[in-house]
Write a protein that holds these residues in place. Sequence first.
Motif, mmCIF file in Angstrom:
data_model
loop_
_atom_site.group_PDB
_atom_site.id
_atom_site.type_symbol
_atom_site.label_atom_id
_atom_site.label_comp_id
_atom_site.label_asym_id
_atom_site.label_seq_id
_atom_site.Cartn_x
_atom_site.Cartn_y
_atom_site.Cartn_z
ATOM 1 N N GLN A 1 0.827 -1.211 0.000
ATOM 2 C CA GLN A 1 0.000 0.000 0.000
ATOM 3 C C GLN A 1 0.860 1.259 0.000
ATOM 4 N N THR A 2 1.987 1.214 0.701
ATOM 5 C CA THR A 2 2.878 2.377 0.735
ATOM 6 C C THR A 2 3.414 2.661 -0.670
ATOM 7 N N ALA A 3 3.861 1.605 -1.352
ATOM 8 C CA ALA A 3 4.415 1.765 -2.696
ATOM 9 C C ALA A 3 3.367 2.333 -3.648
ATOM 10 N N GLY B 1 8.603 -5.635 -6.424
ATOM 11 C CA GLY B 1 7.873 -6.309 -5.353
ATOM 12 C C GLY B 1 8.015 -7.816 -5.445
ATOM 13 N N ASP B 2 8.202 -8.484 -4.320
ATOM 14 C CA ASP B 2 8.448 -9.929 -4.382
ATOM 15 C C ASP B 2 7.177 -10.772 -4.455
ATOM 16 N N GLU B 3 6.025 -10.177 -4.189
ATOM 17 C CA GLU B 3 4.792 -10.954 -4.321
ATOM 18 C C GLU B 3 4.356 -10.943 -5.789
ATOM 19 N N PRO B 4 3.515 -11.922 -6.182
ATOM 20 C CA PRO B 4 3.110 -11.969 -7.596
ATOM 21 C C PRO B 4 1.998 -10.991 -7.972
ATOM 22 N N GLN C 1 -4.912 -4.545 -0.891
ATOM 23 C CA GLN C 1 -5.254 -4.230 0.498
ATOM 24 C C GLN C 1 -5.069 -5.455 1.380
ATOM 25 N N ARG C 2 -4.430 -5.267 2.515
ATOM 26 C CA ARG C 2 -4.310 -6.393 3.452
ATOM 27 C C ARG C 2 -5.460 -6.492 4.454
ATOM 28 N N PRO C 3 -6.073 -5.390 4.877
ATOM 29 C CA PRO C 3 -7.098 -5.534 5.917
ATOM 30 C C PRO C 3 -8.146 -6.620 5.653
ATOM 31 N N SER D 1 -7.877 -10.784 6.813
ATOM 32 C CA SER D 1 -8.307 -11.447 8.049
ATOM 33 C C SER D 1 -9.820 -11.317 8.234
ATOM 34 N N LYS D 2 -10.467 -10.600 7.302
ATOM 35 C CA LYS D 2 -11.886 -10.302 7.463
ATOM 36 C C LYS D 2 -12.656 -10.873 6.274
ATOM 37 N N LYS D 3 -13.210 -10.001 5.437
ATOM 38 C CA LYS D 3 -14.106 -10.450 4.363
ATOM 39 C C LYS D 3 -13.450 -11.400 3.360
ATOM 40 N N THR E 1 12.747 -9.794 -6.167
ATOM 41 C CA THR E 1 13.223 -9.511 -4.815
ATOM 42 C C THR E 1 14.465 -8.633 -4.851
ATOM 43 N N ALA E 2 14.464 -7.564 -4.061
ATOM 44 C CA ALA E 2 15.660 -6.721 -3.942
ATOM 45 C C ALA E 2 16.598 -7.375 -2.937
ATOM 46 N N ARG E 3 17.864 -7.506 -3.317
ATOM 47 C CA ARG E 3 18.818 -8.225 -2.477
ATOM 48 C C ARG E 3 19.829 -7.316 -1.790
ATOM 49 N N LEU F 1 -0.510 -15.140 8.634
ATOM 50 C CA LEU F 1 -1.426 -14.419 7.754
ATOM 51 C C LEU F 1 -0.889 -13.036 7.443
ATOM 52 N N ARG F 2 -0.303 -12.918 6.265
ATOM 53 C CA ARG F 2 0.209 -11.614 5.857
ATOM 54 C C ARG F 2 -0.107 -11.341 4.392
ATOM 55 N N THR F 3 -0.080 -12.423 3.588
ATOM 56 C CA THR F 3 -0.198 -12.237 2.145
ATOM 57 C C THR F 3 -1.394 -13.016 1.595
ATOM 58 N N GLY G 1 5.944 3.627 5.671
ATOM 59 C CA GLY G 1 5.049 2.494 5.893
ATOM 60 C C GLY G 1 5.471 1.680 7.110
ATOM 61 N N ASP G 2 5.061 0.413 7.126
ATOM 62 C CA ASP G 2 5.314 -0.465 8.270
ATOM 63 C C ASP G 2 6.794 -0.556 8.657
ATOM 64 N N VAL G 3 7.678 -0.363 7.679
ATOM 65 C CA VAL G 3 9.109 -0.606 7.933
ATOM 66 C C VAL G 3 9.816 0.586 8.583
HETATM 67 C C1 FAD Z 1 -4.251 -9.515 8.052
HETATM 68 C C2 FAD Z 1 -4.014 -8.047 8.188
HETATM 69 C C3 FAD Z 1 -5.056 -7.216 8.575
HETATM 70 C C4 FAD Z 1 -4.859 -5.842 8.706
HETATM 71 N N1 FAD Z 1 -5.903 -5.049 9.084
HETATM 72 C C5 FAD Z 1 -5.736 -3.709 9.190
HETATM 73 C C6 FAD Z 1 -6.814 -2.860 9.552
HETATM 74 O O1 FAD Z 1 -7.924 -3.313 9.795
HETATM 75 N N2 FAD Z 1 -6.584 -1.527 9.622
HETATM 76 C C7 FAD Z 1 -5.367 -0.975 9.365
HETATM 77 O O2 FAD Z 1 -5.199 0.243 9.450
HETATM 78 N N3 FAD Z 1 -4.307 -1.769 9.036
HETATM 79 C C8 FAD Z 1 -4.468 -3.120 8.939
HETATM 80 N N4 FAD Z 1 -3.405 -3.914 8.577
HETATM 81 C C9 FAD Z 1 -2.082 -3.303 8.391
HETATM 82 C C10 FAD Z 1 -1.870 -2.745 6.993
HETATM 83 O O3 FAD Z 1 -2.352 -3.631 6.032
HETATM 84 C C11 FAD Z 1 -0.372 -2.491 6.797
HETATM 85 O O4 FAD Z 1 0.025 -1.533 7.739
HETATM 86 C C12 FAD Z 1 -0.033 -2.003 5.383
HETATM 87 O O5 FAD Z 1 -0.343 -3.002 4.457
HETATM 88 C C13 FAD Z 1 1.432 -1.629 5.289
HETATM 89 O O6 FAD Z 1 1.761 -1.328 3.968
HETATM 90 P P1 FAD Z 1 3.289 -1.342 3.469
HETATM 91 O O7 FAD Z 1 3.216 -1.072 2.010
HETATM 92 O O8 FAD Z 1 4.109 -0.454 4.325
HETATM 93 O O9 FAD Z 1 3.803 -2.814 3.737
HETATM 94 P P2 FAD Z 1 3.307 -4.194 3.108
HETATM 95 O O10 FAD Z 1 1.868 -4.153 2.817
HETATM 96 O O11 FAD Z 1 3.846 -5.237 4.009
HETATM 97 O O12 FAD Z 1 4.064 -4.270 1.702
HETATM 98 C C14 FAD Z 1 5.437 -4.479 1.603
HETATM 99 C C15 FAD Z 1 5.709 -5.368 0.407
HETATM 100 O O13 FAD Z 1 7.113 -5.404 0.179
HETATM 101 C C16 FAD Z 1 7.506 -6.725 -0.118
HETATM 102 N N5 FAD Z 1 8.945 -6.851 0.126
HETATM 103 C C17 FAD Z 1 9.600 -6.916 1.313
HETATM 104 N N6 FAD Z 1 10.933 -7.018 1.124
HETATM 105 C C18 FAD Z 1 11.135 -7.006 -0.224
HETATM 106 C C19 FAD Z 1 12.304 -7.075 -1.033
HETATM 107 N N7 FAD Z 1 13.529 -7.170 -0.511
HETATM 108 N N8 FAD Z 1 12.143 -7.053 -2.388
HETATM 109 C C20 FAD Z 1 10.900 -6.946 -2.948
HETATM 110 N N9 FAD Z 1 9.775 -6.867 -2.218
HETATM 111 C C21 FAD Z 1 9.887 -6.887 -0.868
HETATM 112 C C22 FAD Z 1 6.621 -7.539 0.795
HETATM 113 O O14 FAD Z 1 6.554 -8.902 0.396
HETATM 114 C C23 FAD Z 1 5.296 -6.809 0.614
HETATM 115 O O15 FAD Z 1 4.626 -7.287 -0.522
HETATM 116 C C24 FAD Z 1 -3.573 -5.294 8.439
HETATM 117 C C25 FAD Z 1 -2.522 -6.132 8.055
HETATM 118 C C26 FAD Z 1 -2.733 -7.496 7.914
HETATM 119 C C27 FAD Z 1 -1.588 -8.391 7.499
#
Ligand code: FAD
Lengths: 106, 392
Positions: free
Chosen positions: B12-14, B34-37, B42-44, B47-49, B80-82, B128-130, B275-277
């Motif tokens: 989502q950040t990207a 991005g390393d996922e396909p 959206q991740r929310p 775990s829900k719908k 994947t970025a190494r 549960l992440r992906t 983002g999360d990181v």
């Molecule tokens: C099950 C679940 C439910 C959630 N519910 C809520 C909610 O109800 N409300 C809310 O506010 N938030 C919720 N969140 C949190 C929210 O989804 C995350 O905070 C948000 O997705 C973060 O986005 P991001 O882009 O920073 O990270 P991510 O979504 O984690 O994306 C990072 C991506 O980078 C990829 N990556 C990592 N390293 C590398 C690399 N070296 N090379 C290439 N790719 C790489 C990862 O595989 C991933 O695809 C939930 C999360 C989960 C897992």
Amino acid sequence: MVKITFVDAGGTARTVEGEVGSTVMETAIRNGVPGIDAECGGACACATCHVYVDEAWREAAGEPEPMEEDMLDFAFDVRPTSRLSCQIRVKETLDGLTVTTPAKQG
Amino acid sequence: MNAPIVIVGAGQTAAQAAASLRQGGFDGGLVIVGDEPHPPYQRPPLSKKHLAGSFAGERLGLKAETFYTEARIDLRLGATARAIDPRERRLGLADGTRLAYSRLLLATGSRPRALALPGAGLGGVHRLRTRADVARFQGELRPGARLAIVGGGYIGLEVAATARELGLAVTVIEAADRLLSRVVSPVVSRFFHDLHLTHGVAIRTGAGVEALEGDERVTGVRLSTGETLGADMVLVATGGLPNAELAAEAGLAVEDGILVDEACRTSAPGIFAAGDVARFPSRRYGRRIRLESVQNAVDGAKAAAAAMLGESPLYDPVPWFWSDQYDAKLQIAGLSTGYTHAEVEGDPASGSFAVAYRDGGRLLAVDAVNWPRRHMEARRALAEEPPIAVAP
Ligand SMILES: Cc1cc2nc3c(=O)[nH]c(=O)nc-3n(C[C@H](O)[C@H](O)[C@H](O)COP(=O)(O)OP(=O)(O)OC[C@H]3O[C@@H](n4cnc5c(N)ncnc54)[C@H](O)[C@@H]3O)c2cc1C
């Protein structure tokens, strides 16, 4: 498929097709319609998919639920026709629906 | 100097950063690795719908399918970025490709913390992440099957609610003495505890996990009390860890997250993180914080995009978050950590109430259950609190 027209704050109209059962918000996102952010993805948690429903469609689109109304009150430039588009379900009776997006979300 | 802006991670950040860069007038090359396909989704709902089966995978995408081509974004999926070479400004990918960048955004997100226990690698043990995690897990969800969830945080509890709706027998195991202990006050914990009990979830708080039992597939969870709970599958949901290794190996400052300043700049020139990181200085809370939320992904990405375009944003948001369990919507504004008193508003027994957390006179956070108006008011009120200095 149901036709939905999104008019932006500048007056530009875009007509796209929405799938029955999805939402007006999703229809906008999937078709790249600008002016709708929908940060929470339709959880009724952010109020960034605010639209004005065209007067002619107000009844067909329905009234907001109390939860939606609470969120709406905090959106930008709220009017009597305001709705959160994530809470409007696309259905056959909305074929031709027109909504206008506000100048900004949030 | 015509090297593209490269974004690592396609979450989502990207997606937001790429959109904001184009909206901000950036016309140059833009690459997302991005390393996922899947394109960013959206991740929310995972775990829900989506887990419940009522929200198909195609609906999870954050952008229109045509968005990436129309915005001239080179979206490299399954890549994947190494390694980062900050001096040469190059990013190395797992397949040997080397990408030159003018600016790099690390948006690698977080991952579930793994259980460092015997049996953690058994079949039937899930995380549960992906979307791939959901697909694996969903394949095993059968009415009547016994699901043990290790961790009584949001994700564990949301999955518990969904699994009950699907007819599974669910036990939540939490090491702390109450659910959601790291984020909400005892009143709110109690509310969700009772809600899950009402829906037939068994809850074991104050219960450590010693081991997962089984030969190939998991058959049970051994608790620190010596007791073993039978289980057909286990979900491990014990919190997240930042994907900060790539940054650490390149010599960037990392401390439970990539350290950034108020404009999302890391310790290396030309490299940003959001983002999360990312761990950023919050003057609202007077310390560095790392958030895992949609709010932080979206707003952090906007700030990072502005910074990459040479502006000087000040990223210091009012954090907000939501969690849906059964018919209850919990909405959190702010961070309650360090509160000196908590005041309950309304009656939890009515199903709609809030708790305001203060440190002396300062409002820190409000948890609102089925009371969106109170949540939105709190977001406004929190935005008015004066800043506090963050120690370097
Ligand atoms: C099950 C679940 C439910 C959630 N519910 C809520 C909610 O109800 N409300 C809310 O506010 N938030 C919720 N969140 C949190 C929210 O989804 C995350 O905070 C948000 O997705 C973060 O986005 P991001 O882009 O920073 O990270 P991510 O979504 O984690 O994306 C990072 C991506 O980078 C990829 N990556 C990592 N390293 C590398 C690399 N070296 N090379 C290439 N790719 C790489 C990862 O595989 C991933 O695809 C939930 C999360 C989960 C897992």
